[in-house]
Design an enzyme around this catalytic site. Structure first.
Site, PDB file in Angstrom:
ATOM      1  N   GLU A  54      21.987  51.293   1.472  1.00 52.45           N
ATOM      2  CA  GLU A  54      22.040  50.303   2.756  1.00 52.45           C
ATOM      3  C   GLU A  54      21.116  50.638   3.491  1.00 52.45           C
ATOM      4  O   GLU A  54      20.541  51.846   4.273  1.00 52.45           O
ATOM      5  CB  GLU A  54      23.967  50.855   3.137  1.00 52.45           C
ATOM      6  CG  GLU A  54      24.457  49.965   4.664  1.00 52.45           C
ATOM      7  CD  GLU A  54      25.100  51.205   5.082  1.00 52.45           C
ATOM      8  OE1 GLU A  54      25.648  52.004   5.681  1.00 52.45           O
ATOM      9  OE2 GLU A  54      25.974  49.668   6.249  1.00 52.45           O
ATOM     10  N   ASN A 117      24.976  42.731   8.256  1.00 56.00           N
ATOM     11  CA  ASN A 117      24.434  43.771   7.596  1.00 56.00           C
ATOM     12  C   ASN A 117      24.402  43.417   6.271  1.00 56.00           C
ATOM     13  O   ASN A 117      25.377  43.140   5.714  1.00 56.00           O
ATOM     14  CB  ASN A 117      25.592  45.746   7.254  1.00 56.00           C
ATOM     15  CG  ASN A 117      24.585  46.577   6.625  1.00 56.00           C
ATOM     16  OD1 ASN A 117      24.223  46.380   5.960  1.00 56.00           O
ATOM     17  ND2 ASN A 117      25.502  48.118   7.536  1.00 56.00           N
ATOM     18  N   LYS A 134      27.407  41.909   4.960  1.00 48.42           N
ATOM     19  CA  LYS A 134      28.933  43.318   4.401  1.00 48.42           C
ATOM     20  C   LYS A 134      30.161  42.534   5.372  1.00 48.42           C
ATOM     21  O   LYS A 134      29.960  41.997   6.865  1.00 48.42           O
ATOM     22  CB  LYS A 134      28.408  44.102   5.624  1.00 48.42           C
ATOM     23  CG  LYS A 134      29.015  46.089   5.612  1.00 48.42           C
ATOM     24  CD  LYS A 134      28.860  47.155   6.363  1.00 48.42           C
ATOM     25  CE  LYS A 134      29.416  48.404   6.024  1.00 48.42           C
ATOM     26  NZ  LYS A 134      28.352  49.298   6.801  1.00 48.42           N
ATOM     27  N   GLU A 153      28.378  49.562  14.383  1.00 49.44           N
ATOM     28  CA  GLU A 153      28.764  48.752  13.083  1.00 49.44           C
ATOM     29  C   GLU A 153      29.008  47.795  14.078  1.00 49.44           C
ATOM     30  O   GLU A 153      28.494  45.901  13.855  1.00 49.44           O
ATOM     31  CB  GLU A 153      28.821  49.250  12.223  1.00 49.44           C
ATOM     32  CG  GLU A 153      28.150  49.902  11.535  1.00 49.44           C
ATOM     33  CD  GLU A 153      28.771  49.537   9.598  1.00 49.44           C
ATOM     34  OE1 GLU A 153      27.994  48.542   9.209  1.00 49.44           O
ATOM     35  OE2 GLU A 153      28.456  50.705   9.230  1.00 49.44           O
ATOM     36  N   CYS A 179      28.877  49.967   1.993  1.00 45.34           N
ATOM     37  CA  CYS A 179      29.151  51.286   2.491  1.00 45.34           C
ATOM     38  C   CYS A 179      30.711  50.943   2.744  1.00 45.34           C
ATOM     39  O   CYS A 179      31.267  51.061   1.125  1.00 45.34           O
ATOM     40  CB  CYS A 179      28.522  51.641   3.145  1.00 45.34           C
ATOM     41  SG  CYS A 179      28.849  52.840   4.416  1.00 45.34           S
ATOM     42  N   ASN A 204      25.614  54.451   3.984  1.00 40.79           N
ATOM     43  CA  ASN A 204      25.403  56.016   5.060  1.00 40.79           C
ATOM     44  C   ASN A 204      26.618  55.987   5.520  1.00 40.79           C
ATOM     45  O   ASN A 204      26.753  55.601   6.389  1.00 40.79           O
ATOM     46  CB  ASN A 204      24.354  54.782   5.788  1.00 40.79           C
ATOM     47  CG  ASN A 204      22.767  54.690   5.855  1.00 40.79           C
ATOM     48  OD1 ASN A 204      22.332  55.669   6.049  1.00 40.79           O
ATOM     49  ND2 ASN A 204      23.078  53.792   5.257  1.00 40.79           N
TER      50      ASN A 204
HETATM   51  N1  CDT Z   1      28.155  52.895   6.626  1.00 42.98           N
HETATM   52  C1  CDT Z   1      28.949  53.033   6.631  1.00 42.98           C
HETATM   53  O1  CDT Z   1      30.195  52.212   6.875  1.00 42.98           O
HETATM   54  N2  CDT Z   1      29.371  53.904   6.754  1.00 42.98           N
HETATM   55  C2  CDT Z   1      31.244  54.064   7.043  1.00 42.98           C
HETATM   56  C3  CDT Z   1      31.505  55.596   7.481  1.00 42.98           C
HETATM   57  C4  CDT Z   1      32.933  55.311   8.582  1.00 42.98           C
HETATM   58  S1  CDT Z   1      32.591  56.840   9.945  1.00 42.98           S
HETATM   59  C5  CDT Z   1      33.251  55.895  10.534  1.00 42.98           C
HETATM   60  C6  CDT Z   1      31.802  54.568   5.538  1.00 42.98           C
HETATM   61  O2  CDT Z   1      33.131  53.857   4.979  1.00 42.98           O
HETATM   62  O3  CDT Z   1      31.029  55.558   4.981  1.00 42.98           O
END
Ligand code: CDT
Length: 320
Positions: A54, A117, A134, A153, A179, A204
């Site tokens: 991502e 995203n 996303k 986000e 993600c 990420n």
């Molecule tokens: N990038 C992404 O979606 N990261 C989220 C972290 C959320 S922590 C508030 C994930 O679900 O991995």
């Protein structure tokens, strides 16, 4: 079942090209050079498809509050391919390898300028087969100065407007998500209902973000759990690729992995840096699970699943 024992085997060699941290100071050209090196390694190891993370062209910028649109827009792509990314498409065509690439997209739509995203799936001829935006955006839209890192986000992106399509290409049925989508069963199920055989995803995932150490401490477990359950319950391969390591002070998990329709992890990264993980995946394994445990047409009972699309949050239970 090893592909060699399956007379109907449809093997494809796939790579997850994990990235270590991307510093704020790294340029698009720096990132593309890292991606190209891993694409070449993947191809040299027999891969026909490589999955990048991502937001693979920038640092994970939603960790910072930016007041003005112009400050955040530097992280967004206005076109794909663009001048700095075109070389990825050309090299993919030369090597005969497809790829998944996650990036921040600034889109001119009928409703005006929108930020998504996004990920694209590019085939082994270097042509875009499909785009995914996303759907499940985590985090918050307001500034939370008490946090070491924001997760903005919900401020910087609109929820995706393309659903969860599945494309028949490169000898299989491929879908994408990004993600946080991987934690939601609906993501996989919608694609499974469209005959997906391999879900491609980049992530990420900071492991210090929830404010609950008892949850953060399970970040790796939950990463595996979500992808293994998604794969097994939907009889699909899942290829998950991390951007990981300590990025601008923010620790992020690795564990890029390739999961079989059995739910088994067949390959996993062992570092928190740039690393290519490869596996030979028999796409016909999906059929075998879909003709047995997960024969949807025979065993699903959609008449009882109404709340899944009718409601967003829960309602109280019936009084006993
Ligand atoms: N990038 C992404 O979606 N990261 C989220 C972290 C959320 S922590 C508030 C994930 O679900 O991995």
């Amino acid at each position: 079942m090893p592909a060699s024992l399956n007379p109907r085997a449809r093997p494809i060699v796939v790579a997850a090209a994990q990235m270590g941290p991307i510093a704020l100071s790294e340029t698009r050209a720096d990132c593309v050079a890292r991606l190209l090196e891993m694409m070449r390694e993947a191809a040299s190891r027999g891969a026909k498809l490589v999955v990048f993370p991502e937001l693979a062209l920038t640092t994970f910028f939603p960790r910072w509050w930016f007041e003005a649109d112009q400050e955040v827009d530097v992280f967004f792509e206005r076109e794909m391919p663009g001048p700095e990314t075109r070389i990825l498409f050309e090299t993919a065509a030369e090597l005969g390898i497809g790829f998944y690439l996650g990036y921040a997209e600034l889109a001119h739509t009928d409703a005006g300028l929108k930020r998504f995203n996004t990920a694209v799936l590019v085939n082994d001829k270097g042509a875009i087969v499909g785009k995914y935006r996303k759907v499940h955006l985590p985090g918050h839209a307001d500034h939370r100065p008490e946090r070491a890192f924001q997760h903005l986000e919900k401020r910087y992106f609109q929820p995706g407007d393309l659903g969860f399509p599945v494309w028949e290409t490169m000898g299989g049925n491929f879908g994408m998500c990004i993600c946080n989508d991987r934690r939601w069963p609906e993501t996989y199920r919608v694609m499974a209902l469209r005959s997906v055989e391999m879900v491609l995803l980049g992530y990420n995932t900071p492991n210090d973000h929830t404010g609950h150490p008892e949850i953060d401490g399970l970040s790796n477990f939950h990463n595996q759990l979500a992808m293994q359950a998604g794969a097994y319950q939907n009889a699909t391969w899942v290829v998950g690729t991390a951007k990981c390591g300590i990025e601008e002070g923010s620790p992020m998990i690795g564990q890029s992995m390739i999961v079989a329709p059995s739910g088994e992890v067949v390959a996993m990264a062992s570092t928190l840096g740039d690393e290519v993980v490869v596996a030979r995946c028999d796409l016909d394994l999906c059929r075998i699970y879909r003709e047995t445990f997960f024969n949807f047409a025979v065993h699903r009972e959609p008449a009882h699943y109404g709340p899944i699309t009718a409601q967003k949050g829960p309602v109280p239970p019936t009084n006993g």
